[in-house]
Design an enzyme around this catalytic site. Structure first.
Site, PDB file in Angstrom:
ATOM      1  N   ASN A   1      -4.006  -3.516  -4.926  1.00 31.37           N
ATOM      2  CA  ASN A   1      -4.319  -2.807  -3.615  1.00 31.37           C
ATOM      3  C   ASN A   1      -4.856  -1.719  -3.674  1.00 31.37           C
ATOM      4  OD1 ASN A   1      -3.898  -3.155  -0.702  1.00 31.37           O
ATOM      5  ND2 ASN A   1      -1.908  -3.839  -1.301  1.00 31.37           N
TER       6      ASN A   1
ATOM      7  N   THR B   1       0.006  -4.255   7.028  1.00 27.48           N
ATOM      8  CA  THR B   1       0.314  -5.699   6.765  1.00 27.48           C
ATOM      9  C   THR B   1      -0.614  -6.169   5.558  1.00 27.48           C
ATOM     10  OG1 THR B   1       0.852  -5.881   8.942  1.00 27.48           O
ATOM     11  CG2 THR B   1       0.158  -7.875   7.818  1.00 27.48           C
ATOM     12  N   HIS B   2      -0.882  -5.154   4.488  1.00 31.20           N
ATOM     13  CA  HIS B   2      -1.773  -5.266   3.616  1.00 31.20           C
ATOM     14  C   HIS B   2      -0.948  -5.780   2.290  1.00 31.20           C
ATOM     15  CE1 HIS B   2      -3.960  -2.383   6.049  1.00 31.20           C
ATOM     16  NE2 HIS B   2      -4.095  -3.596   6.589  1.00 31.20           N
ATOM     17  N   ILE B   3      -0.096  -6.752   2.497  1.00 33.48           N
ATOM     18  CA  ILE B   3       0.421  -7.394   1.334  1.00 33.48           C
ATOM     19  C   ILE B   3      -0.345  -8.429   0.551  1.00 33.48           C
ATOM     20  CG2 ILE B   3       2.372  -9.263   0.536  1.00 33.48           C
ATOM     21  CD1 ILE B   3       3.779  -6.716   1.259  1.00 33.48           C
TER      22      ILE B   3
ATOM     23  N   GLN C   1       0.891  -1.191   0.028  1.00 32.16           N
ATOM     24  CA  GLN C   1      -0.075  -0.044  -0.176  1.00 32.16           C
ATOM     25  C   GLN C   1       0.812   1.136   0.008  1.00 32.16           C
ATOM     26  OE1 GLN C   1      -2.707  -0.747   3.150  1.00 32.16           O
ATOM     27  NE2 GLN C   1      -4.553  -0.664   1.793  1.00 32.16           N
TER      28      GLN C   1
END
Lengths: 222, 583
Positions: free
Chosen positions: B551, B511-513, B342
């Site tokens: 994303n 933690t938005h992989i 992100q």
């Protein structure tokens, strides 16, 4: 097994110091007749602990703005961290090959925190604690870029403000300094009040909240 | 290798998606379901003593042990990759509940345009005008398909918020730019922190539309449709990186697990490290794993479901040799492509009054979505997509925030004058942050590392990932907007943070992989179909953020819950009746 080392802290005004075992069990060391407190060390020798105490004091000094690293017993925090799994890199990826890389990849070298501290102590020298303050500052300034100094600085902040169960923040001195209340179960009635004015509940440690009674030991049992 | 008794369904990973799928399967079918979780068991009472910043937020007790398994990273295919030796720009969780235990609780829906991004951008700009390296794609599922599933997830967790668009009617106080909702949120928004109220007032003065973030940290005591009752949030400030001691923050352990524990066809095995999906003649036959005692096991199953974090979903398919690895040079293959994170863009603002910022909760945020997606872009910004801008009151803890101060306030970062400056500015600063969309590009992908291995000797996953000019421009634009908002909200100083830096694996972002096993309409462009069923191995289903092709600006938890029940409908209502590819 090596001889047990103690750090002797002069603390006339206090009856003793609440400490914790590596397993997190609380115990109280009482002041001796002359007011000194003997704290068992886990990683440092007494001489090393004195050097680290002096260096931490330069990083977070006791001065006109309030108490610092010595009063908070930051050295005890660092001693416990290095003695525990963190000190031996149990929670870092430590398989090779070891190669240098860009700063964006962070610390890539093999040395553990324990090894970095031993080297840092050699670089500071045995007589560091006895140097005049200006000379101490000069020596640390020359080491500012080193991994050791960066760790020592980070650990000093951690030792000031972590829950006392980890060894530092003695008497909640760090939290009192900044007005942090410690763990509080609920601010439900407070969150949308106190706008723009300081709201500073009296700090309490996890120990005080949970209400575990510390054991009264002169020395830490092994 | 001992063969265990066959089960109907084996699910790898005991987090949000794995347990949600297990709940659907055991509610709606008579199938036997076994969940294999790598980490430890968890329950709410585990968190009674976790309000400890050092162990949880600094030493990261709830995360995967990076000594056992990590990733490697390189900025481009020309560079050598090195391991990420300590966390980290993102924090994958371990144990039952996974990252769903230590998350903040932000429960957004994605914008409708996220789901048909390729079509949307081509219509807006013309397909020929899009950059050649852009790899965004349509999901094959639309916002309207997922709307009822979003609603199910919101009810299950007890999301509190303020709707901005109900059936096309714009509602005051909500986000007017969101996709149309069918109904108001299950609960009202959280109470406002001082910081959130300042941001709201400031943004409104400038004509923006501030709105509270939807949050799964209960604003009121709540009983969900499964009959699970949880207490209201206490704003204690220990959400992100912690489990909730009162169960106010929705976590798999306090919403799904209590339901599943009453189901006799459900089994949860912890300490089980899955190494391969075993398959023969295009059909998965089960999974091979090492159990808590260190013994290698084979669990036969009729259906295999991968429900781990982005990293392990992708790596398990690589290690199991399922699907076609992505070849970035040729632009062919699908496994590992569309790696995204992100985009950040932060401005630190300073105040002359205290914020009492130690109070808060993970979902307590005030945002503007006026620049989210592309509806706020005029065309001269040099941007295809942007993101949300706002403030977060998730509880300021002292170790991580002690010495935030204006640049030049102290001559170094230690000693007396540093300490004095830190004490002066403490509790008088905050961040106005961008949470920006990250477009997918052909050069950002995952594959196996040729050198480094995990604790069992299996190759680590390798990231090839860097920012492009577009992301730098997103950051800069957010900082320009923050400079306008800061004085309107009463800040005395606003300092942008960071510059045009390369991707950094050390500083935490989110933690938005996402990506690696993306969903889509055709096997040429995706690993799984629109129902998250694997194109080649049709009794294999893949859940979670690894299936997201580009994303969003929003936190993905609600969306991965919605896509999980969407996949469950296809699996239960269609696949079980007619095994084969679900159209």
């Amino acid at each position: 097994m090596k001889r047990r080392e103690f750090l002797t802290i002069p603390r006339q005004a206090v009856g003793g110091l609440l400490l914790y075992t590596l397993a997190g069990e609380p115990f109280r060391v009482s002041a001796q007749q002359n007011g000194d407190i003997r704290v068992p060390l886990r990683f440092f020798t007494e001489a090393e602990a004195r050097v680290i105490t002096a260096a931490c004091e330069r990083i977070f000094p006791s001065d006109a703005t309030g108490p610092g690293a010595t009063e908070a017993a930051v050295v005890i925090y660092i001693d416990r961290q290095l003695a525990g799994p963190y000190g031996n890199d149990k929670y870092r990826y430590t398989k090779g090959p070891w190669v240098e890389s860009y700063p964006e990849h962070g610390y890539q070298a093999k040395e553990t925190p324990r090894e970095i501290y031993r080297q840092g102590l050699r670089d500071l020298g045995d007589g560091f604690a006895q140097l005049p303050v200006d000379a101490q500052i000069q020596k640390l300034t020359a080491m500012e870029k080193s991994r050791f100094f960066q760790m020592l600085r980070t650990h000093t902040i951690e030792g000031m403000f972590a829950d006392p169960m980890h060894g530092g923040n003695a008497g909640l001195i760090g939290w009192q300094l900044i007005g942090y209340p410690g763990p509080v179960m609920s601010y439900r009635a407070e969150i949308d009040k106190h706008y723009g004015v300081p709201y500073r509940p009296k700090p309490r440690s996890m120990e005080q909240i949970v209400g575990r009674k510390p054991a009264l030991w002169e020395d830490e049992k092994v | 290798m001992p063969n265990l008794k066959a089960v109907d369904v084996v699910i790898v990973g005991g987090g949000w998606t794995g347990l949600m799928m297990a709940k659907e399967l055991t509610s709606r079918t008579g199938l036997t379901v076994t969940v294999l979780e790598r980490g430890i068991p968890r329950k709410t009472s585990d968190y009674a003593l976790d309000m400890d910043e050092l162990d949880y937020a600094v030493r990261l007790r709830m995360m995967q042990n990076i000594a056992e398994d990590t990733i490697t990273h390189r900025h481009s295919m020309r560079d050598p990759a090195v391991p990420v030796r300590q966390y980290g720009s993102f924090l994958p969780g371990s144990g039952v509940g996974g990252a769903g235990e230590h998350w903040n609780g932000a429960s957004w829906r994605f914008l409708p345009s996220l789901f048909n991004m390729r079509t949307h951008l081509a219509e807006r700009h013309g397909a020929a005008k899009l950059p050649a390296n852009l790899d965004v794609q349509d999901w094959g599922v639309t916002y309207d398909d997922l709307e009822p599933h979003y609603w199910r997830a919101e009810q299950m967790m007890g999301v509190g918020g303020k709707a901005g668009n109900v059936n096309g009617k714009i509602m005051d106080g909500g986000n007017p730019f969101e996709g149309a909702r069918k109904s108001e949120y299950p609960l009202p928004p959280l109470r406002n922190s001082h910081l959130a109220s300042l941001f709201g007032e400031g943004a409104r003065k400038l004509g923006y539309h501030p709105h509270p973030a939807p949050a799964a940290n209960l604003s009121e005591t709540y009983k969900n449709p499964d009959g699970i009752t949880r207490a209201a949030c206490g704003y204690c400030g220990y959400c992100e990186r912690f489990g909730c001691m009162v169960g106010a923050k929705a976590q798999p352990s306090n919403t799904l697990l209590p339901v599943l524990q009453r189901r006799n066809k459900f089994e949860l095995r912890t300490g089980c490290w899955v190494r391969r999906v075993v398959h023969k003649d295009g059909k998965a036959t089960g999974v091979q794993y090492i159990d808590a005692k260190g013994e290698e096991m084979f669990q036969p199953a009729s259906i295999v479901i991968l429900a781990t974090f982005t990293l392990s979903n992708t790596r398990l398919l690589y290690l199991s040799k399922i699907g076609t690895p992505y070849d970035a040079t040729a632009g062919k293959g699908t496994l590992g492509k569309n790696l995204t994170h992100q985009v950040e863009g932060s401005t630190r603002v300073f105040f002359d009054k205290p914020l009492n910022a130690f109070m808060g909760t993970g979902g307590l945020a005030m945002r503007i979505s006026d620049f989210d997606g592309d509806h706020g872009l005029k065309g001269d910004e040099g941007l295809l997509r942007m993101g949300m801008i706002g403030v977060l009151s998730n509880g300021s803890r002292p170790i991580q925030t002690f010495d935030a101060m204006p640049r030049g306030a102290a001559k170094s970062n230690w000693g007396s004058d540093w300490k004095a400056a830190a004490l002066k500015w403490r509790d008088r600063n905050a961040i106005i942050a961008l949470s920006g969309e990250h477009l997918s590009y052909k050069q950002n992908f995952m594959d196996l590392d040729p050198t480094y291995t995990d604790k069992y000797g299996d190759p680590l996953l390798r990231f090839t990932l860097d920012w492009t000019d577009h992301e730098h421009r997103q950051s800069e634009y957010a900082k320009e907007i923050a400079q306008k908002i800061a004085p309107a909200m009463g800040a005395v100083l606003a300092e942008p943070i960071g510059g045009r830096n390369r991707y950094n694996v050390i500083n935490y972002q989110s933690t938005h992989i996402q990506g690696g096993t993306v969903m889509g309409a055709s096997p040429e462009s995706s690993v799984v179909n629109r129902h998250q069923q694997h194109w080649d191995v049709q009794n294999l289903w893949v859940l979670g953020a690894s299936c997201i092709p580009q994303n969003a600006s929003h936190n993905p938890t609600l969306t991965i819950l919605a896509t999980t029940t969407w996949a469950a409908d296809a699996l239960i209502d269609r696949y079980l009746k007619h095994p084969g590819l679900v159209a």
